[in-house]
Design a protein around this motif. Structure first.
Motif, PDB file in Angstrom:
ATOM      1  N   ALA A 197       0.589  -1.046  -0.150  1.00 42.14           N
ATOM      2  CA  ALA A 197      -0.027   0.238   0.148  1.00 42.14           C
ATOM      3  C   ALA A 197       0.718   0.678  -0.382  1.00 42.14           C
ATOM      4  CB  ALA A 197      -0.952  -0.239   1.169  1.00 42.14           C
ATOM      5  N   LEU A 198       0.056   2.003  -0.380  1.00 40.85           N
ATOM      6  CA  LEU A 198       1.418   3.864  -0.552  1.00 40.85           C
ATOM      7  C   LEU A 198       0.538   4.143   0.777  1.00 40.85           C
ATOM      8  CD1 LEU A 198       0.916   4.475  -4.431  1.00 40.85           C
ATOM      9  CD2 LEU A 198       2.113   3.347  -3.646  1.00 40.85           C
ATOM     10  N   LEU A 199       1.949   5.317   0.716  1.00 38.73           N
ATOM     11  CA  LEU A 199       1.765   6.258   1.498  1.00 38.73           C
ATOM     12  C   LEU A 199       1.641   7.645   1.408  1.00 38.73           C
ATOM     13  CD1 LEU A 199       4.656   5.204   4.076  1.00 38.73           C
ATOM     14  CD2 LEU A 199       2.315   5.395   5.273  1.00 38.73           C
ATOM     15  N   GLY A 200       1.572   8.733   2.290  1.00 40.02           N
ATOM     16  CA  GLY A 200       0.758  10.395   1.554  1.00 40.02           C
ATOM     17  C   GLY A 200       1.335  10.403   0.070  1.00 40.02           C
ATOM     18  N   ASP A 201       2.470  10.371   0.782  1.00 38.94           N
ATOM     19  CA  ASP A 201       3.921  10.832  -0.396  1.00 38.94           C
ATOM     20  C   ASP A 201       4.618   9.461  -1.661  1.00 38.94           C
ATOM     21  OD1 ASP A 201       5.818   8.623   0.966  1.00 38.94           O
ATOM     22  OD2 ASP A 201       6.865  10.255   1.891  1.00 38.94           O
ATOM     23  N   GLY A 202       3.749   8.473  -1.384  1.00 40.96           N
ATOM     24  CA  GLY A 202       4.303   6.952  -2.690  1.00 40.96           C
ATOM     25  C   GLY A 202       4.746   6.159  -2.231  1.00 40.96           C
ATOM     26  N   ALA A 203       5.888   6.870  -0.524  1.00 38.04           N
ATOM     27  CA  ALA A 203       6.581   5.340  -0.210  1.00 38.04           C
ATOM     28  C   ALA A 203       5.768   3.877  -0.277  1.00 38.04           C
ATOM     29  CB  ALA A 203       7.621   5.797   0.574  1.00 38.04           C
ATOM     30  N   ALA A 204       6.595   2.890   0.137  1.00 36.48           N
ATOM     31  CA  ALA A 204       5.791   1.085   0.131  1.00 36.48           C
ATOM     32  C   ALA A 204       4.993   1.957   1.790  1.00 36.48           C
ATOM     33  CB  ALA A 204       5.982   0.578   0.135  1.00 36.48           C
ATOM     34  N   HIS A 205       3.929   1.429   2.175  1.00 30.24           N
ATOM     35  CA  HIS A 205       3.963   0.936   3.494  1.00 30.24           C
ATOM     36  C   HIS A 205       4.879   0.392   4.136  1.00 30.24           C
ATOM     37  CE1 HIS A 205       1.086  -0.556   6.997  1.00 30.24           C
ATOM     38  NE2 HIS A 205       1.196   1.056   7.310  1.00 30.24           N
ATOM     39  N   ALA A 206       5.152  -1.350   3.641  1.00 29.61           N
ATOM     40  CA  ALA A 206       6.122  -1.505   3.830  1.00 29.61           C
ATOM     41  C   ALA A 206       5.604  -2.227   5.539  1.00 29.61           C
ATOM     42  CB  ALA A 206       7.548  -1.505   4.002  1.00 29.61           C
ATOM     43  N   GLN A 207       4.328  -2.423   5.839  1.00 31.94           N
ATOM     44  CA  GLN A 207       4.339  -3.508   7.504  1.00 31.94           C
ATOM     45  C   GLN A 207       2.997  -3.997   6.601  1.00 31.94           C
ATOM     46  OE1 GLN A 207       3.729  -0.513  10.713  1.00 31.94           O
ATOM     47  NE2 GLN A 207       5.461   1.160   9.883  1.00 31.94           N
ATOM     48  N   MET A 208       3.098  -5.402   7.336  1.00 33.18           N
ATOM     49  CA  MET A 208       2.435  -6.511   7.640  1.00 33.18           C
ATOM     50  C   MET A 208       1.387  -5.557   8.142  1.00 33.18           C
ATOM     51  SD  MET A 208       0.403  -8.488   5.826  1.00 33.18           S
ATOM     52  CE  MET A 208       0.313 -10.314   5.735  1.00 33.18           C
ATOM     53  N   ASP A 209      -0.517  -5.221   8.273  1.00 34.58           N
ATOM     54  CA  ASP A 209      -1.511  -4.721   9.063  1.00 34.58           C
ATOM     55  C   ASP A 209      -1.573  -5.642  10.155  1.00 34.58           C
ATOM     56  OD1 ASP A 209      -0.858  -2.123   8.379  1.00 34.58           O
ATOM     57  OD2 ASP A 209      -2.870  -1.944   7.228  1.00 34.58           O
ATOM     58  N   LEU A 210      -1.808  -5.858  10.895  1.00 39.34           N
ATOM     59  CA  LEU A 210      -2.763  -7.149  11.638  1.00 39.34           C
ATOM     60  C   LEU A 210      -3.740  -7.548  11.352  1.00 39.34           C
ATOM     61  CD1 LEU A 210      -2.100  -7.857  14.700  1.00 39.34           C
ATOM     62  CD2 LEU A 210      -3.571  -6.806  16.408  1.00 39.34           C
ATOM     63  N   GLY A 211      -5.184  -6.103  11.183  1.00 44.06           N
ATOM     64  CA  GLY A 211      -5.764  -6.660  10.213  1.00 44.06           C
ATOM     65  C   GLY A 211      -5.880  -8.436   9.100  1.00 44.06           C
ATOM     66  N   GLN A 212      -4.945  -7.224   8.419  1.00 47.88           N
ATOM     67  CA  GLN A 212      -4.604  -8.016   6.865  1.00 47.88           C
ATOM     68  C   GLN A 212      -4.063  -9.263   7.301  1.00 47.88           C
ATOM     69  OE1 GLN A 212      -4.686  -5.676   4.691  1.00 47.88           O
ATOM     70  NE2 GLN A 212      -5.571  -7.735   3.566  1.00 47.88           N
ATOM     71  N   GLU A 213      -3.423  -9.693   8.329  1.00 44.35           N
ATOM     72  CA  GLU A 213      -2.819 -10.654   8.924  1.00 44.35           C
ATOM     73  C   GLU A 213      -3.846 -11.612   9.580  1.00 44.35           C
ATOM     74  OE1 GLU A 213       0.804 -11.613  10.267  1.00 44.35           O
ATOM     75  OE2 GLU A 213       0.537 -13.758   9.959  1.00 44.35           O
ATOM     76  N   LYS A 214      -4.770 -11.295  10.009  1.00 53.60           N
ATOM     77  CA  LYS A 214      -5.992 -12.126   9.995  1.00 53.60           C
ATOM     78  C   LYS A 214      -6.526 -12.597   9.746  1.00 53.60           C
ATOM     79  CE  LYS A 214      -5.665 -10.983  15.689  1.00 53.60           C
ATOM     80  NZ  LYS A 214      -6.094  -9.633  16.381  1.00 53.60           N
ATOM     81  N   GLY A 215      -6.613 -12.551   7.978  1.00 47.89           N
ATOM     82  CA  GLY A 215      -7.339 -12.109   7.152  1.00 47.89           C
ATOM     83  C   GLY A 215      -8.024 -13.454   6.633  1.00 47.89           C
ATOM     84  N   VAL A 216      -8.802 -13.802   5.978  1.00 44.40           N
ATOM     85  CA  VAL A 216      -9.269 -14.350   5.025  1.00 44.40           C
ATOM     86  C   VAL A 216      -8.095 -15.306   4.187  1.00 44.40           C
ATOM     87  CG1 VAL A 216     -11.096 -15.457   4.127  1.00 44.40           C
ATOM     88  CG2 VAL A 216     -11.828 -13.799   5.763  1.00 44.40           C
ATOM     89  N   SER A 217      -7.871 -16.471   3.893  1.00 48.47           N
ATOM     90  CA  SER A 217      -7.032 -17.248   3.168  1.00 48.47           C
ATOM     91  C   SER A 217      -7.416 -16.600   1.470  1.00 48.47           C
ATOM     92  CB  SER A 217      -6.698 -18.488   3.099  1.00 48.47           C
ATOM     93  OG  SER A 217      -8.142 -19.371   2.576  1.00 48.47           O
ATOM     94  N   VAL A 218      -6.123 -15.987   0.688  1.00 48.72           N
ATOM     95  CA  VAL A 218      -6.430 -16.742  -0.649  1.00 48.72           C
ATOM     96  C   VAL A 218      -6.876 -17.839  -0.988  1.00 48.72           C
ATOM     97  CG1 VAL A 218      -4.175 -15.065  -0.682  1.00 48.72           C
ATOM     98  CG2 VAL A 218      -3.991 -16.946  -1.129  1.00 48.72           C
ATOM     99  N   GLU A 219      -7.060 -19.054  -0.903  1.00 50.37           N
ATOM    100  CA  GLU A 219      -7.779 -20.135  -1.027  1.00 50.37           C
ATOM    101  C   GLU A 219      -8.811 -19.587  -1.191  1.00 50.37           C
ATOM    102  OE1 GLU A 219      -4.833 -20.289   1.242  1.00 50.37           O
ATOM    103  OE2 GLU A 219      -3.567 -21.114  -0.924  1.00 50.37           O
TER     104      GLU A 219
END
Ligand SMILES: NC(=O)c1ccc[n+]([C@@H]2O[C@H](COP(=O)([O-])OP(=O)(O)OC[C@H]3O[C@@H](n4cnc5c(N)ncnc54)[C@H](OP(=O)(O)O)[C@@H]3O)[C@@H](O)[C@H]2O)c1
Length: 257
Positions: A188-210
């Motif tokens: 994901a992009l930060l406001g200046d266009g740099a990558a956020h570069a962090q795995m969010d907790l919500g994402q980590e706990k997300g549903v599997s891609v399968e």
């Protein structure tokens, strides 16, 4: 029956999982994304893969890619516009340039490719065109102003397209995942266009891609026009529709990361 399936954003996450799930001896999977090496890695696990690097924000590159697909395969059975970039920045701190970039990839990238590829469905007047939206395509959410806007816009465009195609067998489906466990928050992009570069907790706990991919395949098979995939966060779509006050109450309190 053998199918020609074109997937964008196929080098990672949901796109990669879709490519693997559609892999059969008969199907040919066209893999697109910007990083050729990632596409080639996915291709190694497929029976019939065609690697076609593409930046969906580049209109000329889309035109060239569609010409190549047309000359190589002649038609398409399924197009999955999965490429996308998320955002993790306050609206007030996001540059206009980054905002435009998010719209270029998530909205214009998807619709320009669909429009250019439409003639490839017209021989048979059949097939499926899929647009990857998000739960954030159904409601706004902190730190995702342009992302939510780009995904909301897809709904208007693709609903219109599906109505305009009413006299054909071309099926149009918009997919709204909630949180799926991929690297999307890192990319994901930060406001200046740099990558956020962090795995969010919500994402980590997300549903599997399968699980996500099974739902997308089912949606294509059963010709749904819109599907929601995820855990409890998907309820927010219904709260927003039927109890907007409850949606606002929860959305102000839930962590945006
Ligand atoms: N994961 C979730 O929780 C979630 C939730 C809702 C919606 N979605 C949507 O699902 C889709 C796939 O995301 P994901 O979760 O699988 O994350 P991801 O792993 O970051 O995948 C995004 C893909 O898009 C490609 N991409 C980005 N910019 C591109 C461009 N300009 N041209 C072509 N390809 C581009 C990336 O490949 P390159 O960098 O090689 O180009 C990457 O393969 C996105 O549309 C996203 O908005 C995901």
């Amino acid at each position: 029956m053998s199918k020609i399936i074109w997937i964008t954003g196929a080098g990672s996450g949901i796109g990669k999982a879709l490519a693997l799930a559609y892999n059969t001896h008969d199907n040919t999977i066209i893999l697109s994304g910007r990083k050729r090496h990632a596409l080639e890695e996915v291709a190694q696990n497929l029976t019939n893969a065609y690697v076609l690097p593409l930046d969906v924000s580049d209109e000329q590159a889309i035109a060239n890619a569609v010409t190549e697909v047309s000359e190589t395969f002649g038609h398409l059975d399924i197009l999955i516009n999965n490429a996308g970039v998320s955002q993790r920045s306050l609206a007030s701190e996001t540059t206009n340039e980054v905002g435009r970039q998010l719209m270029e990839v998530n909205f214009f990238g998807s619709v320009h490719l669909t429009k250019a590829a439409l003639p490839l469905f017209m021989h048979k007047k059949a097939g499926s065109i899929v647009a990857m939206s998000s739960a954030a395509g159904k409601f706004g959410f902190p730190l995702r102003s342009y992302y939510a806007a780009s995904k909301h816009a897809l709904h208007g465009w693709y609903e219109t397209l599906s109505l305009e195609l009413k006299d054909t067998d071309i099926h149009v489906m918009v997919v709204c995942p909630g949180r799926i466990k991929t690297d999307i928050s890192k990319n994901a992009l930060l406001g200046d266009g740099a990558a956020h570069a962090q795995m969010d907790l919500g994402q980590e706990k997300g549903v599997s891609v399968e699980k996500c991919v099974k739902a997308i395949q089912r949606g294509i098979r059963t010709r749904k026009s819109e599907i929601y995939i995820g855990g409890g966060e998907v309820l927010m779509i219904y709260f927003k529709r039927y109890a907007p006050w409850l949606f606002r109450f929860i959305a102000k309190r839930v962590s945006a990361k």
